[in-house]
Design a protein around this motif. Structure first.
Motif, mmCIF file in Angstrom:
data_model
loop_
_atom_site.group_PDB
_atom_site.id
_atom_site.type_symbol
_atom_site.label_atom_id
_atom_site.label_comp_id
_atom_site.label_asym_id
_atom_site.label_seq_id
_atom_site.Cartn_x
_atom_site.Cartn_y
_atom_site.Cartn_z
ATOM 1 N N ILE A 178 46.400 18.368 48.306
ATOM 2 C CA ILE A 178 45.326 19.349 48.170
ATOM 3 C C ILE A 178 44.479 19.265 49.443
ATOM 4 C CG2 ILE A 178 43.523 20.283 46.684
ATOM 5 C CD1 ILE A 178 44.508 18.485 44.444
ATOM 6 N N PRO A 179 44.833 20.024 50.474
ATOM 7 C CA PRO A 179 44.175 19.865 51.779
ATOM 8 C C PRO A 179 42.658 20.038 51.741
ATOM 9 C CG PRO A 179 46.161 21.190 51.978
ATOM 10 C CD PRO A 179 45.911 21.018 50.508
ATOM 11 N N SER A 180 42.154 20.966 50.939
ATOM 12 C CA SER A 180 40.724 21.274 50.976
ATOM 13 C C SER A 180 39.841 20.136 50.493
ATOM 14 C CB SER A 180 40.432 22.528 50.153
ATOM 15 O OG SER A 180 40.772 22.330 48.792
ATOM 16 N N ILE A 181 40.399 19.208 49.715
ATOM 17 C CA ILE A 181 39.593 18.073 49.244
ATOM 18 C C ILE A 181 40.193 16.732 49.666
ATOM 19 C CG2 ILE A 181 38.568 19.335 47.317
ATOM 20 C CD1 ILE A 181 40.565 17.899 45.451
ATOM 21 N N PHE A 194 40.732 11.796 42.506
ATOM 22 C CA PHE A 194 40.150 13.070 42.098
ATOM 23 C C PHE A 194 38.627 13.077 42.196
ATOM 24 C CE2 PHE A 194 43.818 14.892 39.287
ATOM 25 C CZ PHE A 194 44.456 15.326 40.437
ATOM 26 N N ALA A 195 38.069 12.271 43.074
ATOM 27 C CA ALA A 195 36.617 12.204 43.229
ATOM 28 C C ALA A 195 36.016 13.540 43.651
ATOM 29 C CB ALA A 195 36.246 11.128 44.244
ATOM 30 N N ARG A 196 36.798 14.365 44.379
ATOM 31 C CA ARG A 196 36.284 15.649 44.873
ATOM 32 C C ARG A 196 36.913 16.845 44.155
ATOM 33 N NH1 ARG A 196 37.184 15.903 51.092
ATOM 34 N NH2 ARG A 196 36.026 17.851 50.765
ATOM 35 N N LEU A 197 37.542 16.604 43.017
ATOM 36 C CA LEU A 197 38.229 17.693 42.321
ATOM 37 C C LEU A 197 37.277 18.836 41.962
ATOM 38 C CD1 LEU A 197 41.140 18.276 41.317
ATOM 39 C CD2 LEU A 197 40.371 17.555 39.048
ATOM 40 N N SER A 198 36.023 18.516 41.704
ATOM 41 C CA SER A 198 35.048 19.541 41.324
ATOM 42 C C SER A 198 34.755 20.526 42.455
ATOM 43 C CB SER A 198 33.739 18.889 40.876
ATOM 44 O OG SER A 198 33.160 18.148 41.933
ATOM 45 N N GLU A 199 35.176 20.208 43.675
ATOM 46 C CA GLU A 199 34.941 21.102 44.802
ATOM 47 C C GLU A 199 35.947 22.248 44.877
ATOM 48 O OE1 GLU A 199 34.613 18.959 48.492
ATOM 49 O OE2 GLU A 199 33.564 17.291 47.525
ATOM 50 N N GLU A 223 40.723 28.930 38.145
ATOM 51 C CA GLU A 223 39.367 28.562 37.769
ATOM 52 C C GLU A 223 39.282 27.058 37.576
ATOM 53 O OE1 GLU A 223 38.074 29.700 33.806
ATOM 54 O OE2 GLU A 223 40.145 30.132 33.260
ATOM 55 N N ALA A 224 38.066 26.558 37.600
ATOM 56 C CA ALA A 224 37.802 25.150 37.310
ATOM 57 C C ALA A 224 36.601 25.101 36.380
ATOM 58 C CB ALA A 224 37.529 24.368 38.585
ATOM 59 N N GLU A 225 36.713 24.315 35.329
ATOM 60 C CA GLU A 225 35.640 24.296 34.342
ATOM 61 C C GLU A 225 35.536 22.918 33.702
ATOM 62 O OE1 GLU A 225 34.123 26.991 30.525
ATOM 63 O OE2 GLU A 225 35.859 27.598 31.721
ATOM 64 N N VAL A 233 38.648 20.395 34.202
ATOM 65 C CA VAL A 233 40.011 20.930 34.199
ATOM 66 C C VAL A 233 40.124 22.016 35.262
ATOM 67 C CG1 VAL A 233 41.816 22.037 32.849
ATOM 68 C CG2 VAL A 233 40.203 20.484 31.731
ATOM 69 N N VAL A 234 41.104 21.885 36.135
ATOM 70 C CA VAL A 234 41.424 22.922 37.107
ATOM 71 C C VAL A 234 42.673 23.659 36.616
ATOM 72 C CG1 VAL A 234 42.169 23.401 39.480
ATOM 73 C CG2 VAL A 234 40.396 21.671 39.035
ATOM 74 N N PHE A 235 42.540 24.966 36.445
ATOM 75 C CA PHE A 235 43.644 25.809 35.987
ATOM 76 C C PHE A 235 44.294 26.450 37.213
ATOM 77 C CE2 PHE A 235 40.549 25.539 32.645
ATOM 78 C CZ PHE A 235 41.236 25.566 31.452
ATOM 79 N N ALA A 236 45.605 26.312 37.334
ATOM 80 C CA ALA A 236 46.291 26.854 38.507
ATOM 81 C C ALA A 236 47.662 27.395 38.108
ATOM 82 C CB ALA A 236 46.437 25.791 39.590
ATOM 83 N N ARG A 237 48.198 28.303 38.932
ATOM 84 C CA ARG A 237 49.506 28.903 38.654
ATOM 85 C C ARG A 237 50.353 28.906 39.921
ATOM 86 N NH1 ARG A 237 48.695 33.963 40.902
ATOM 87 N NH2 ARG A 237 46.478 34.543 41.029
#
Length: 219
Positions: free
Chosen positions: A80-83, A141-146, A169-171, A213-217
């Motif tokens: 996950i490059p962005s985080i 996953f410390a930065r997963l919320s980003e 989405e992430a929620e 939870v991060v929802f992805a497809r």
């Protein structure tokens, strides 16, 4: 179908997986599991095409289009490059109580997937979980919320393919009001859920109050 229980008093993914089972660093945001139930194919069973079906791609490396899905293959690495996530996978199973076992807490750069369920890229919902912190430091996953809608990440797989996913989405959800069906229900297309702990850390309960939870497809 096999039910995956993420709840109960032990709630491994809440206390050990995401929170390390002890007081986290003051700046850490934690994972948490819930009383959620996940439906997944039984052991050794590969999920087939959705009814009416999408065609399966060939086993050549590279990103796959949104109109296709991949055959079953174990994931080997999550990027996950962005985080700043670049982590190997470990297979997770159920314990004797039917709860999902967490990845080893002594490795802060490791993610786990429910190996008797859907593999990332197959039709259905693949479950990927990771610690947000441990007793000593922040974790994978410390930065997963980003993560935000439109962000992309990829899963490298044992067959040489690379499945790329886009975040829808992430929620965060309170552990006592976790939407089991929404998170874990089977899907006709290839989807992934990235799960960790979130919310406030309850020092008395040694647990976090929420799950992120991060929802992805697949794209």
């Amino acid at each position: 179908m096999t039910a995956v229980f993420w709840g109960g008093a032990g709630l491994l993914l809440a206390t050990t997986l995401m929170g390390g089972g002890g007081d986290p660093p003051d700046d850490a945001h934690g994972p948490h599991t819930t009383r959620a139930v996940s439906t997944a194919p039984s052991a050794g069973t590969s999920a087939g095409p959705a009814e009416g079906g999408a065609a399966t791609t060939s086993a050549s490396p590279g990103e796959q289009s949104a109109a296709k899905h991949l055959p079953r293959s174990a994931p080997t690495r999550l990027v996950i490059p962005s985080i700043g996530v670049d982590a190997p996978f470990t297979a997770l199973d159920l314990d004797s109580k039917g709860q999902l076992e967490p990845p080893p807490a002594d490795d802060t750069n490791l993610v786990g997937w429910y190996a008797k369920g859907v593999s990332p890229g197959e039709p259905g919902t693949a479950i990927i979980a990771g610690h947000v912190d441990t007793k000593t430091s922040a974790a994978v996953f410390a930065r997963l919320s980003e993560l935000e809608k439109g962000d992309r990440f990829r899963v490298q797989r044992a067959d040489g393919t690379r499945a790329t996913f886009v975040v829808d989405e992430a929620e965060s959800f309170d552990k006592d009001a976790f939407p089991d069906e929404r998170v874990y229900a089977d899907t006709p297309d290839a989807q992934v859920r990235l799960i960790t702990c979130a919310g406030a850390y309850d020092r008395a309960a040694k647990d976090y109050t929420e799950n992120l939870v991060v929802f992805a497809r697949l794209v």
